[in-house]
Enzyme design. Structure first.
Site, PDB file in Angstrom:
ATOM      1  N   CYS A 114      -2.023  -2.310   3.717  1.00  0.00           N
ATOM      2  CA  CYS A 114      -1.466  -2.159   2.379  1.00  0.00           C
ATOM      3  C   CYS A 114      -0.438  -1.035   2.261  1.00  0.00           C
ATOM      4  O   CYS A 114       0.306  -0.988   1.279  1.00  0.00           O
ATOM      5  CB  CYS A 114      -2.590  -1.944   1.360  1.00  0.00           C
ATOM      6  SG  CYS A 114      -3.716  -3.356   1.242  1.00  0.00           S
ATOM      7  N   HIS A 253       0.694   1.052  -4.614  1.00  0.00           N
ATOM      8  CA  HIS A 253       0.123  -0.203  -4.125  1.00  0.00           C
ATOM      9  C   HIS A 253      -0.825  -0.769  -5.166  1.00  0.00           C
ATOM     10  O   HIS A 253      -1.682  -0.063  -5.692  1.00  0.00           O
ATOM     11  CB  HIS A 253      -0.608   0.046  -2.807  1.00  0.00           C
ATOM     12  CG  HIS A 253      -1.504  -1.084  -2.421  1.00  0.00           C
ATOM     13  ND1 HIS A 253      -1.043  -2.375  -2.298  1.00  0.00           N
ATOM     14  CD2 HIS A 253      -2.843  -1.124  -2.157  1.00  0.00           C
ATOM     15  CE1 HIS A 253      -2.052  -3.161  -1.972  1.00  0.00           C
ATOM     16  NE2 HIS A 253      -3.144  -2.433  -1.880  1.00  0.00           N
ATOM     17  N   ASN A 283      -3.945  -8.251  -5.556  1.00  0.00           N
ATOM     18  CA  ASN A 283      -3.599  -7.338  -4.466  1.00  0.00           C
ATOM     19  C   ASN A 283      -2.918  -8.143  -3.371  1.00  0.00           C
ATOM     20  O   ASN A 283      -3.565  -8.930  -2.666  1.00  0.00           O
ATOM     21  CB  ASN A 283      -4.873  -6.664  -3.949  1.00  0.00           C
ATOM     22  CG  ASN A 283      -4.607  -5.689  -2.806  1.00  0.00           C
ATOM     23  OD1 ASN A 283      -3.590  -5.749  -2.139  1.00  0.00           O
ATOM     24  ND2 ASN A 283      -5.557  -4.791  -2.569  1.00  0.00           N
TER      25      ASN A 283
END
Length: 332
Positions: A114, A253, A283
């Site tokens: 990520c 993020h 996500n």
């Protein structure tokens, strides 16, 4: 490279799969509900790639849009941030480059999960700073939904699929779009907090099918993510000689809305400066920051002249941050 030069963001592109999966659809097959998911993650829906759509396919779409935004399809390198490459070997970036008509240039993958897009920005900036490239296409793309156990209500509702990209060009360090400074870190001792145990060289096969899916220790990840992103954000601001009040937009993020807001609270940053698109995208791992930037541009919350703080945290563990003043760039 002459003193005072930098990598400058000059193009932006995004792509999401057309298939929308909302919380009600998940609640029909998992022990969960729309309320349970929304209150814990902030996610209402996510995009899921069709079985015949790969990471390369999505990266090509986002990359083409970024090149269109930049007004030129000429780049010297492609850096693809992904933890879901089409194959264990070879890397996916060369296929992306060829599909974009860029065969022959440097192309490689970066896997920091990520945090991958921030690492890839630093890598692309390094190619420019080192005189090896004048223009670099940086892409974040993941089909992370395929790493989720279909029966796991702890991961399936969180992750979506998508791709986002930017074009970097050589420019001046004091012009809008110039990236930097950067702050990058890792801590491998906690790799097991978010991991896919099987499929790599250490454990190629497993008798337990669940070993081929991601396992996540949610509470530990929450604590690490908030602390590390806040630390990194402070460090990059200090290096730039700036204060948190100088930040107009905070683009972290998109892991979880509670992580975003808790990190902003640690930084004493007003919530109205936090960019969040996790509600409809979920996500998307390495794609989340460029997708959030594209959405913020489209809805007008991100404007030229805004000072933008980017930060991310991911498996590895990895984390990092950078800064830029937003240029007059719109998604392609």
């Amino acid at each position: 490279m002459q003193k005072g030069h930098s990598a400058v963001l000059t193009g932006l592109g995004a792509w999401l799969p057309p298939r929308v999966v909302d919380n009600d659809a998940l609640s029909q097959r998992l022990d969960t509900s729309d309320e349970w998911i929304r209150t814990r993650t902030g996610i209402r829906e996510r995009r899921i790639a069709d079985p015949d759509t790969s990471t390369v396919d999505m990266a090509v779409q986002a990359g083409a849009n970024a090149l269109r935004s930049a007004g030129s399809d000429l780049v010297d390198a492609v850096v693809l941030a992904t933890s879901t490459p089409d194959y264990v070997c070879p890397a996916s970036a060369p296929q992306v480059a060829s599909a974009l008509g860029l065969s022959g240039i440097a192309a490689f993958d970066v896997n920091a999960v990520c945090t991958g897009f921030v690492y890839a920005l630093a890598t692309g900036g390094g190619l420019i700073a080192g005189g090896m490239a004048d223009r670099v296409l940086v892409i974040g793309a993941d089909v992370f939904s395929r790493l989720c156990d279909p029966a796991d209500r702890g991961t399936v509702p969180i992750f979506g699929d998508g791709a986002g990209a930017v074009v970097l060009r050589r420019g001046l360090a004091d012009e809008p779009g110039a990236l930097g400074p950067f702050d990058l870190h890792s801590e491998g001792d906690n790799a097991d907090l978010l991991i896919v145990p099987a499929g790599g060289a250490k454990q190629r096969e497993s008798d337990d099918p669940r070993d081929h899916y991601v396992t996540m220790h949610g509470q530990a990840i929450f604590r690490h993510a908030c602390a590390r992103m806040a630390e990194s954000a402070r460090a990059v601001l200090e290096r730039a000689g700036l204060e948190i009040d100088d930040v107009d937009r905070f683009v972290a993020h998109q892991a979880n809305i509670r992580i975003l807001l808790a990190t902003a609270k640690q930084l004493k940053l007003p919530e109205d400066r936090v960019v969040a698109n996790i509600g409809h995208a979920g996500n998307t791992s390495a794609a989340s920051i460029p997708l959030a930037l594209a959405d913020a541009c489209e809805d007008g919350s991100l404007q030229p002249g805004h000072r933008v703080l980017l930060t991310a945290f991911g498996a590895g563990l990895t984390w990092g941050s950078t800064l830029l003043t937003w240029p007059d760039v719109k998604p392609g």
